[in-house]
Scaffold this motif. Structure first.
Motif, PDB file in Angstrom:
ATOM      1  N   CYS A   1      -2.855  -5.104  -1.418  1.00 13.78           N
ATOM      2  CA  CYS A   1      -2.321  -3.888  -1.747  1.00 13.78           C
ATOM      3  C   CYS A   1      -1.784  -3.295  -0.312  1.00 13.78           C
ATOM      4  O   CYS A   1      -1.993  -3.725   0.841  1.00 13.78           O
ATOM      5  CB  CYS A   1      -3.641  -2.943  -1.579  1.00 13.78           C
ATOM      6  SG  CYS A   1      -3.450  -1.249  -1.808  1.00 13.78           S
TER       7      CYS A   1
ATOM      8  N   GLN B   1      -3.603  -1.572   2.454  1.00 12.70           N
ATOM      9  CA  GLN B   1      -5.160  -2.278   2.708  1.00 12.70           C
ATOM     10  C   GLN B   1      -5.189  -2.109   4.368  1.00 12.70           C
ATOM     11  O   GLN B   1      -6.190  -1.811   4.611  1.00 12.70           O
ATOM     12  CB  GLN B   1      -4.875  -3.811   2.518  1.00 12.70           C
ATOM     13  CG  GLN B   1      -6.084  -4.540   2.899  1.00 12.70           C
ATOM     14  CD  GLN B   1      -6.061  -5.976   2.591  1.00 12.70           C
ATOM     15  OE1 GLN B   1      -4.857  -6.483   2.767  1.00 12.70           O
ATOM     16  NE2 GLN B   1      -6.997  -6.749   2.922  1.00 12.70           N
TER      17      GLN B   1
ATOM     18  N   CYS C   1      -8.629  -5.547  -2.462  1.00 12.93           N
ATOM     19  CA  CYS C   1      -7.859  -4.823  -1.509  1.00 12.93           C
ATOM     20  C   CYS C   1      -6.662  -5.774  -1.200  1.00 12.93           C
ATOM     21  O   CYS C   1      -5.547  -5.426  -0.611  1.00 12.93           O
ATOM     22  CB  CYS C   1      -8.447  -4.468  -0.446  1.00 12.93           C
ATOM     23  SG  CYS C   1      -9.798  -3.171  -0.935  1.00 12.93           S
TER      24      CYS C   1
ATOM     25  N   GLY D   1     -10.478  -1.139   1.952  1.00  7.57           N
ATOM     26  CA  GLY D   1      -9.489  -2.116   2.615  1.00  7.57           C
ATOM     27  C   GLY D   1     -10.221  -3.563   3.055  1.00  7.57           C
ATOM     28  O   GLY D   1      -9.650  -4.371   3.328  1.00  7.57           O
TER      29      GLY D   1
END
Lengths: 271, 297
Positions: B25, B28, B22, B17
């Motif tokens: 995403c 995340q 990240c 994260g």
């Protein structure tokens, strides 16, 4: 993929039946015509055999402004594999599905193949991430079809039927089935042995049942394994072997299939 | 979870994260909150379940079609020939399918309506199935659990090792054939075992030679151009458990669903299998399961 005329997937539900061996020799066979541009893409991320079989171990991939360059065996035969991205051929690629999918997407999107007549995609055994991704990412680009490899015994055919089932589900045309390791001819006494007995009739009966073409049967020949280990084309190493004759006949049938099914513009495959 | 970023650090990593890859995403936030890093509760559940299983052996190969399943099945048959290797059912959870009183089997194959049905699953769904198999099958009291795997070093293998991480795997038996194209994948598999700290019991070389039934002369169908498993094992200092010759009866027995060891008791292949099985038993005997033994994963 607009510069790639024909795309062929080489599949099998079963491992160790000769997909990579076949993919490599399909590529070699097609590339024997200097006017044909051939590309071989290996999407087996965990067990990439193509670099070894094509004699390209240790080669590295170069990036240019227009994307990744394939590694060329001949002027008209380019190859891409995760094997070229490893620092050592013994390095294990221990990736879960999503990461493998990302790599396959990169191979299909970022490799600069140029003008290609045939793109052959070698796959790992199974019906999972790699296969779904290949079909999905190529879904707008028209795959001519799949060649399915098997060996004669029922344990293989069972997995191959699943693979054919997969092809139907994702609307991937099946060009036909190749039966490898059909018979072995003893080099001493010349008598035939069936090392992997076709207890349920082999690929021949399966193809009749499923109404799919049997493209050919390739006998076992120890020279095949030797050529692959040395990274040479078995077709040129052993031009008179019954296995070579079988390969050549199969390659011809695949060319005819692609000739009769020319790529259409904007052809979509449902996935 | 289709669009996991290319450089995903892994949901369990300290960077989860927080890494540069990240950004964007969908998971995340979840990862950054630390929720992804919590160990899967199934691991403890599986450890409990596995307390009645004395020895656990994984059968692996980087390469497909070398004879993993054939070997797994005949290792199971061979071990079960000793009727004292008993299984007692306690009646909770999924029941394995029994070949003999003392030989139980579980496979996704039993869950399909037809053997031709393709199981077209991506990694996460396969992992879920494997977790269920390990957690929910009621094996009862078992001396040997043999885990047959598909070729490769991916989801199934990581999951098997991860979910069994608290339960002590005795080790892995690695199957190969003699040619370099196979050995190359097998070295990757051995590399995988080292990385996940899975002991390697040894290597089995299948399809070593073929003895022509007509003239009795040997042929090497898959030539060991780089010395076969023997040289690889010397290089890597790993035991070569044995070499099994090609015998068409093996394929026949497998297709008919019978034990090759009883179908062809005098075949050189049977003798090879028996010797290998004995060495595996000795390994397990010399490495008894320890309580609370943890494998890093």
């Amino acid at each position: 993929m607009k510069t790639v005329k024909h795309k062929i997937l080489v599949l099998s539900g079963k491992g160790g039946v000769g997909k990579s061996t076949f993919s490599a020799h399909l590529a070699h066979g097609l590339a024997e015509d200097e006017n044909t541009q051939v590309a071989l893409l290996d999407i087996d991320i965990c067990g990439p055999s193509i670099p070894k079989i094509m004699g390209l171990e240790g080669e590295q991939v170069h990036q240019s402004g227009s994307g990744w360059s394939p590694v060329f065996v001949e002027d008209n035969l380019g190859v891409m594999s995760v094997g070229f991205l490893l620092s050592s051929p013994d390095d294990a690629v221990i990736w879960r599905g999503p990461k493998k999918n990302g790599m396959i997407k990169q191979f299909l999107r970022d490799v600069d193949w140029g003008e290609v007549d045939y793109l052959i995609v070698d796959t790992p055994p199974g019906t999972s991430d790699e296969h779904l991704s290949a079909v999905q990412y190529l879904s707008a680009a028209h795959i001519d079809g799949a060649v399915i490899i098997t060996t004669p015994q029922e344990v293989s055919l069972q997995d191959v039927r699943k693979e054919i089932n997969f092809c139907h589900k994702v609307k991937l045309p099946v060009i036909g089935v190749v039966e490898n390791m059909s018979v072995f001819i003893c080099p001493q006494c010349k008598k035939e042995s069936q090392i992997f007995p076709p207890t349920t009739g082999g690929a021949e009966v399966m193809c009749q049942d499923l109404k799919i073409p049997l493209l050919g049967k390739v006998p076992l020949d120890p020279h095949i394994g030797k050529s692959c280990d040395k990274g040479q084309s078995f077709l040129t190493d052993a031009p008179d072997s019954p296995a070579t004759l079988a390969y050549r006949s199969i390659i011809k049938r695949i060319q005819e299939f692609c000739g009769h099914h020319p790529p259409k513009e904007e052809h979509l495959i449902g996935s």
